[in-house]
Design a protein around this motif. Sequence first.
Motif, short mmCIF file in Angstrom:
data_model
loop_
_atom_site.label_atom_id
_atom_site.label_comp_id
_atom_site.label_asym_id
_atom_site.label_seq_id
_atom_site.Cartn_x
_atom_site.Cartn_y
_atom_site.Cartn_z
N TYR A 5 0.81 -1.15 -0.11
CA TYR A 5 -0.09 -0.11 -0.06
C TYR A 5 0.93 1.31 -0.04
O TYR A 5 1.96 1.06 0.37
CB TYR A 5 -0.68 0.24 1.12
CG TYR A 5 -1.83 -1.16 1.36
CD1 TYR A 5 -3.31 -1.01 0.89
CD2 TYR A 5 -1.35 -2.41 2.09
CE1 TYR A 5 -4.00 -2.20 0.98
CE2 TYR A 5 -2.31 -3.49 2.00
CZ TYR A 5 -3.63 -3.46 1.49
OH TYR A 5 -4.22 -4.31 1.68
N GLU A 6 0.18 2.25 -0.45
CA GLU A 6 0.97 3.54 -0.68
C GLU A 6 0.62 4.54 0.67
O GLU A 6 -0.38 4.30 0.82
CB GLU A 6 0.77 4.39 -1.78
CG GLU A 6 1.75 3.74 -3.27
CD GLU A 6 1.47 4.42 -4.21
OE1 GLU A 6 1.10 5.60 -4.31
OE2 GLU A 6 2.06 4.04 -5.53
N LYS A 8 1.19 8.66 2.04
CA LYS A 8 1.53 9.95 1.64
C LYS A 8 2.96 10.53 2.15
O LYS A 8 3.87 11.05 1.60
CB LYS A 8 0.48 11.11 1.80
CG LYS A 8 -0.68 11.01 0.80
CD LYS A 8 -1.57 12.01 1.24
CE LYS A 8 -2.88 11.93 0.32
NZ LYS A 8 -3.92 13.05 0.63
N ASN A 10 5.75 9.20 5.45
CA ASN A 10 6.09 8.48 6.36
C ASN A 10 6.72 9.28 7.45
O ASN A 10 7.93 9.43 7.71
CB ASN A 10 7.33 7.51 5.73
CG ASN A 10 7.80 6.35 6.82
OD1 ASN A 10 7.52 6.51 7.79
ND2 ASN A 10 8.23 5.18 6.28
N LYS A 182 9.42 0.87 -0.73
CA LYS A 182 9.82 2.19 -0.72
C LYS A 182 9.16 2.92 0.68
O LYS A 182 8.50 2.39 1.37
CB LYS A 182 9.56 3.09 -1.92
CG LYS A 182 9.92 2.52 -3.24
CD LYS A 182 9.19 3.42 -4.42
CE LYS A 182 9.96 2.76 -5.84
NZ LYS A 182 9.09 3.76 -7.15
N ASN A 184 7.60 5.27 1.18
CA ASN A 184 6.16 5.76 1.23
C ASN A 184 5.16 4.67 0.84
O ASN A 184 4.04 4.94 0.36
CB ASN A 184 6.05 6.77 0.12
CG ASN A 184 6.12 6.38 -1.49
OD1 ASN A 184 6.88 5.34 -1.52
ND2 ASN A 184 5.51 6.87 -2.28
N GLU A 185 5.63 3.43 1.28
CA GLU A 185 4.86 2.19 1.21
C GLU A 185 4.93 1.43 2.54
O GLU A 185 5.66 1.72 3.31
CB GLU A 185 5.46 1.41 0.04
CG GLU A 185 5.32 2.05 -1.42
CD GLU A 185 5.93 1.07 -2.51
OE1 GLU A 185 5.43 1.05 -3.55
OE2 GLU A 185 7.05 0.43 -2.14
#
Length: 243
Positions: A5-6, A8, A10, A182, A184-185
């Motif tokens: 999942y992404e 916006k 972290n 990443k 942001n995931e």
Amino acid sequence: MHRIYEIKLNTFKTLLLNKFENKFGIDKFENIHLLLNTNKLNKDEKKFYNIPIQLFGKTDRKSPFVKYFYKLFDTDYSILYEYLNFIKNHIKPLYPKEEYLVIQKTPNIRFHLPGYSNIGSRDTDKSKDIIGLHYDGEFGHPETEMNVILPITNMFDTNSIYYEKEPNSNLDYNKYNNLMLKENEFFMGYFNKCNHYNKINKTNITRVSIDFRIIPYSKYKDNNETSATSKTKFEIGKYYMII
């Protein structure tokens, strides 16, 4: 069963980096391994890293960086606040029919330094390149648990986790998926029954990640088993809490 999942932003990384910068003088988690060549760690703290592969569930949680995180978690409620906010904002919406979630009270943190393994070895490991092969159900974790992994640094190649897509897949261990994430995931997966393992980190980047387990409240049942590392019962108020 497994999904990425992404998010916006972290915010966990910003908060933790600030705490570790104040303690150890680092400006990037990716380079925290460079502290081993400085006087910012004492001899006892460096001693942990005399051995590249620790023992699973026995010595692999004694890193000075891991110890500092747990000290923070127990004494600095800003970490707990961020943890609960992440679950509220990103995990609970995935279960719209559940009024409550049962969550691991204290999340795990992983520091996978270059030249080291993140988790310890087991006698049952299939080769020297497959370290800590296991599924969580081996250690009494309830079958209804799901695993959440939130990267603090990018996860890739040998600094990450190797896992099978489905339980009992009989897939060659060298063909397991490499979990690439990443910042942001985040990842949700069923490591309760799916085998997973680490390798020696051959990248030049330290991987830092947070992970924890959740159970939809409707699927929770009392469990008398205890965790492999802290020997805490898998019960609400002990290993778990409700949010």
